[in-house]
Scaffold this motif. Structure first.
Motif, short mmCIF file in Angstrom:
data_model
loop_
_atom_site.label_atom_id
_atom_site.label_comp_id
_atom_site.label_asym_id
_atom_site.label_seq_id
_atom_site.Cartn_x
_atom_site.Cartn_y
_atom_site.Cartn_z
N ASP A 272 1.04 -1.26 -0.03
CA ASP A 272 -0.10 -0.20 -0.04
C ASP A 272 0.93 1.29 0.19
O ASP A 272 2.18 1.10 0.29
N HIS A 276 -3.38 4.43 1.66
CA HIS A 276 -3.90 3.40 2.62
C HIS A 276 -5.21 3.31 2.31
O HIS A 276 -6.06 2.93 3.28
N MET A 279 -4.24 -2.19 -1.51
CA MET A 279 -2.82 -2.57 -2.06
C MET A 279 -2.61 -2.37 -3.43
O MET A 279 -3.64 -2.69 -4.08
N HIS A 280 -1.75 -1.78 -3.55
CA HIS A 280 -1.21 -1.66 -5.07
C HIS A 280 -0.56 -3.22 -5.66
O HIS A 280 0.40 -3.42 -5.01
#
Length: 322
Positions: A272, A276, A279-280
């Motif tokens: 992340d 926040h 998640m990438h």
């Protein structure tokens, strides 16, 4: 040290060629499909196990990932010698090497070998050649970019990690690879008694903490009780699910929103950023599928039974729909 410098320099070259987090979705999906096809073709050509599994499947440019069979850790470990693409690798010999490893030694002068913890019931053994390891390090660099953990001119950022210190584990080998003097780094074993960890952290005075989620929460409670006295700017958790209670403890102790990283011994997959909001996923390095109990994909927004992962990094041990 020379080998580490070479690995980091290679990782930086890969990193400059990676797609960015903000790459248009259409471009990213097209790249992902290209890498899926290339990975499947490599597996079928170089791994006897995948050659058998993919017999009769046309690995065309429009390959549908769902046409590929699912593999499991038990299957891959049982047929390790047929899975690997380097015939010199034999499970019994790699296991013997793992019993002797004390630092960042390379097996056959070429491979970093690591094992999983066996928490799922079957211990896995994973190897990386130097090129694969450099690509893995690009995921660490991307995570550092997302969290803002970068070297500073004029002084070294003070970092502490609390996790695995054995070279059998991925996190320890990453720490060894990036320990080039750019950071004031202290690596602590999560199995150390809590009072000793507190004393070591008070002495080191880190600004950044990377730890198992449960350990970060315990240290946060020590901070709130006044026994731990460190001023953290960044807290990153990994390796475990971080509960709301753990997150609340970290916020209360240091007034920061913790970052999270999703990774396994097979690779690093997501992290992340400062927003926040989730998640990438590193979609240029892997493909993730959320599926139901039958292995069929679920619609967006629906909770699945499990996650299947395909790595575009792993070439020595292809990992597709795992």
């Amino acid at each position: 040290m020379i080998r580490r410098l070479g690995d980091l320099a290679g990782a930086m070259r890969y990193y400059r060629r990676l797609t960015s987090v903000g790459t248009p979705r259409e471009e990213l999906l097209a790249l992902q499909r290209q890498r899926l096809v290339a990975t499947a073709r490599h597996a079928a050509a170089a791994s006897p196990l995948y050659r058998e599994l993919y017999a009769g499947i046309e690995l065309a440019e429009d390959l549908d990932v769902h046409a590929l069979p699912v593999v499991t850790k038990a299957m891959l470990m049982e047929r390790f010698d047929e899975w690997v693409t380097d015939p010199r690798l034999r499970r019994s010999e790699v296991e013997a090497h793992l019993e002797r490893v004390r630092g960042d030694e390379l097996y056959l002068g070429a491979y970093r070998c690591m094992s999983t913890g066996g928490t799922t019931g079957r211990k896995g053994i994973f190897v990386y050649d130097r090129d694969e390891w450099r690509q893995c390090l690009t995921a660490v660099l991307r995570w550092s970019e997302l969290t803002g953990v970068r070297p500073r001119l004029g002084r070294r950022v003070r970092i502490a990690t609390v996790g695995a210190t054995s070279p059998l584990h991925m996190t320890a080998r990453f720490a060894m690879s990036i320990d080039l003097g750019l950071y004031a780094q202290r690596q602590l074993d999560a199995r150390t008694p809590l009072c000793e960890l507190v004393a070591a952290l008070n002495e080191h005075r880190p600004e950044h903490l990377v730890a198992y989620s449960s350990m970060a929460s315990l240290l946060a409670l020590e901070q709130l009780e006044g026994r731990l006295r460190i001023a953290l700017r960044v807290v990153c958790t990994t390796s475990e699910v971080r509960t709301e209670e753990m997150t609340a403890n970290i916020r209360a102790a240091w007034g920061v929103e913790p970052f999270d990283l999703y990774g396994t011994t097979e690779s690093l997959y997501a992290g992340d950023c400062g927003h926040h909001q989730g998640m990438h996923v590193f979609e240029d390095l892997s493909l993730m599928e959320v599926v139901d109990q039958h292995g069929d994909p679920v619609p967006d927004g629906v909770v699945g039974a499990k996650l299947l992962v395909t790595s575009f990094i792993k070439r020595t041990q292809p990992v597709l729909r795992y």
